[in-house]
Write an enzyme that holds these catalytic residues in place. Sequence first.
Site, PDB file in Angstrom:
ATOM      1  N   ASP A  49       0.862  -1.173   0.000  1.00  0.00           N
ATOM      2  CA  ASP A  49       0.000   0.000   0.000  1.00  0.00           C
ATOM      3  C   ASP A  49       0.907   1.234   0.000  1.00  0.00           C
ATOM      4  OD1 ASP A  49      -2.144   1.660  -0.052  1.00  0.00           O
ATOM      5  OD2 ASP A  49      -3.196   0.787   1.650  1.00  0.00           O
TER       6      ASP A  49
HETATM    7  C1  NOJ Z   1      -3.892   4.020   0.000  1.00  0.00           C
HETATM    8  C2  NOJ Z   1      -5.105   3.154   0.163  1.00  0.00           C
HETATM    9  O1  NOJ Z   1      -5.045   2.463   1.382  1.00  0.00           O
HETATM   10  C3  NOJ Z   1      -5.286   2.148  -0.959  1.00  0.00           C
HETATM   11  O2  NOJ Z   1      -6.517   1.530  -0.796  1.00  0.00           O
HETATM   12  C4  NOJ Z   1      -5.170   2.819  -2.287  1.00  0.00           C
HETATM   13  O3  NOJ Z   1      -5.358   1.871  -3.315  1.00  0.00           O
HETATM   14  C5  NOJ Z   1      -3.805   3.471  -2.401  1.00  0.00           C
HETATM   15  N1  NOJ Z   1      -3.671   4.468  -1.354  1.00  0.00           N
HETATM   16  C6  NOJ Z   1      -3.588   4.119  -3.752  1.00  0.00           C
HETATM   17  O4  NOJ Z   1      -4.327   5.246  -3.886  1.00  0.00           O
END
Ligand code: NOJ
Length: 758
Positions: A291
């Site tokens: 993430d």
């Molecule tokens: C953080 C989020 O937790 C995740 O769900 C998302 O896909 C990514 N950022 C990318 O934006």
Amino acid sequence: MCFSCENMMRGFRPSWVVWPLLLVCLLPAFADNEARIETRIDALLSGMTLEEKIGQMHQINAIYRPESADSLKEAVRKGHIGSILNEDRPDHVNELQRIAVEESRLGIPVIFGMDVIHGYRTIFPIPLGQAATWNPEMVQKAARVAATEAASTGLNWTFAPMVDLCRDPRWGRIAEGYGEDPFLGSCLAAAAVHGFQTHDLSANGAIAACAKHFAGYGAVEGGRDYNTVILPENVLRDVWLPAFQSSVKAGAATLMCSFNEINGVPSSGNAFLLKEVLRDEWKFDGFVVSDWASIAEMVEHGFCADRRDAAKKAVQAGVDMEMVSGTYQDHLAALVASGDIDVSLLDEAVRRILRIKFRLGLFDHPCRDRSAFPEQMSPEFLETARQCARQSVVMLKNLNGTLPLSANTGTLAVIGPLADDRYEALGTWHCRGREEDTVSPLTAIRNAVGPDTKIIYEQTLSHPRDRNIKRFIKAIQACDRADAVLVFVGEESALSGESRCRAFLTLTGAQSELIERVSQTGKPVILVVYAGRPLAIGREIDHADAVLYAWHPGTMAGPALADLIFGTESPSGKLPVTFPQTAGQIPVYYNHKNTGRPPSGDVTLDMLQPGPRRQRLPFESYYLDIGHKPLFPFGFGLSYTTFEYANLNIESNTVKNGGLLKASVDVRNTGHMEADEIVQCYIRDLAGSLTRPVRELKAFKRIRLKPGESRNVAFNLDTAEMGFYSLNGRYVVEPGDFQLWIGPSSAEGMMETFRIIR
Ligand code: NOJ
């Protein structure tokens, strides 16, 4: 074949009769293709420099990138970037892709990803709303539309579906998932994966799915985002992992690991999850992306000494691609040079990334021709969004048939901060959804009513957090002149989603006061609630005659709601998550354990004389101030018609372990309107080597019945799926006595017993 037909064919899922035939025909070709892919990967890997390998494992964010466009192109040209996030301008995507394929040394395409969560431009209800449809086909269709629109810009990959189960509505991200149940969540997860990817990742309009966030993220303590997760392995496996496994079985090309730690180990460095469970047990052969900066954050977690250590632990655990934080780019080369990690770990990661790029057909068709796609927001897409929104709305109350309203109701007062709002209908993560594309409830209501119906609109509060009550007078005057009052209240989009956690689940601003004041006029009051989570609005519901819970319904919010308000269609959504009476009751979920002291009937404070004596209170598991029952149970939802359940039948009350339990019930539409019902089937294992939940959903069906029509609804339940994980991590189905219910919610239904024997 026109595109839309072709598209429908891609979304087509063969029946079980056709499957074996298709498999026999397609397997050899598939195996051939897979073998060819592996050979091509071997060839590429053998010629790649260490720098190029690390490049494949590095994802950058296009939006906030400080470097100029030229330096980005140069990095792509040098093979230093494997993936770009948040770039969906078609000309930029195509140009970067052209550079990657034509000007980089090995011609490896970039994979472009974005959070296409519940629609790209045509916005569907938030995932929690989609879950309320209990309709996997609908969820699949929604994902198909989203993928088609996204793919037309050059995107190859969505960071969806989010399959994190959640039992805590304080957590803002509950909006992004499919609710509290492992079975419903698993069915919808698979449906979304099929919708995004189709059965052929390389098809025009297919994009790679990413089941996220692996794992346990929805169990953050206190419902506070990014917080600690403590989950025993058997509970993790029973409850939180099934939707991920189902996504993997459905062919999800990628997974994203979560921000949280589980039992002390952050997911980005969790070899148990990423290796043992995901690769060894589930045989996942796609790739795992971190993430956002979650690898670097392992330093903050206190799991890694520094960024170098974080890069090392993430690679060793099996995180193939790093989103944004750049520890791989900064440290992998040195880690390999020092012998701290073996280059074979990088080779494995790069192989998995390249495999998905090949399966997506990026090497053969790297650039997108937008003219090969239908227009965004085509009438067909909008109609699907309208149907989905309609099915997602849950009617929580309908006193004396207040709803539906006649389109010729003399005068209607339309009140509230969300009645004519177009932005808030879109919800969290609404990608390229636009306010100006959305149809507000007020507009749709105006379009739906007959020529003689008068609409008086009073916004009253300028937004849901507005505390200024000075316009209440005008709202009350409007109600006084009206035959019925529609009040549109709820949560703004920005109050749910990532990092949007709430300790209070009440309506914000002066919305509750507004509802109370409106109800005092004595007019029929219909509440329509927008929200990204279950709200604790028992008091407000008491003040209303009818309540439609609409989540954040998306672009077609207005038309869908008008369809329901005026009875073109009956509400049919059912809650995918339990509604608490108040935040203090959380966690409250339907598939809880019984305890040794289950509540037999609550004696609450308001039933006691002042100075209660201890002995008058039961020593049972409940709250003295609110009892034990939720505001609404999982699976609950009303309809304009009524359904009667009769003749529950179990073919044989004794089933061999591994055999099928055949159960059926007659469902009859006893009301006056054709409508859908969601028939739910639950079981309970009465005694186990570990205690089992009081109910577990095992099957459901959405059926449609005309007035007076009756149908026998049958379920074939596989007893192999009636087990659980023991403390040593083994899945067991234990012979013994069970109960089975079939009914309209988790709190109702006809009951029978059966026994599983060896
Ligand atoms: C953080 C989020 O937790 C995740 O769900 C998302 O896909 C990514 N950022 C990318 O934006």
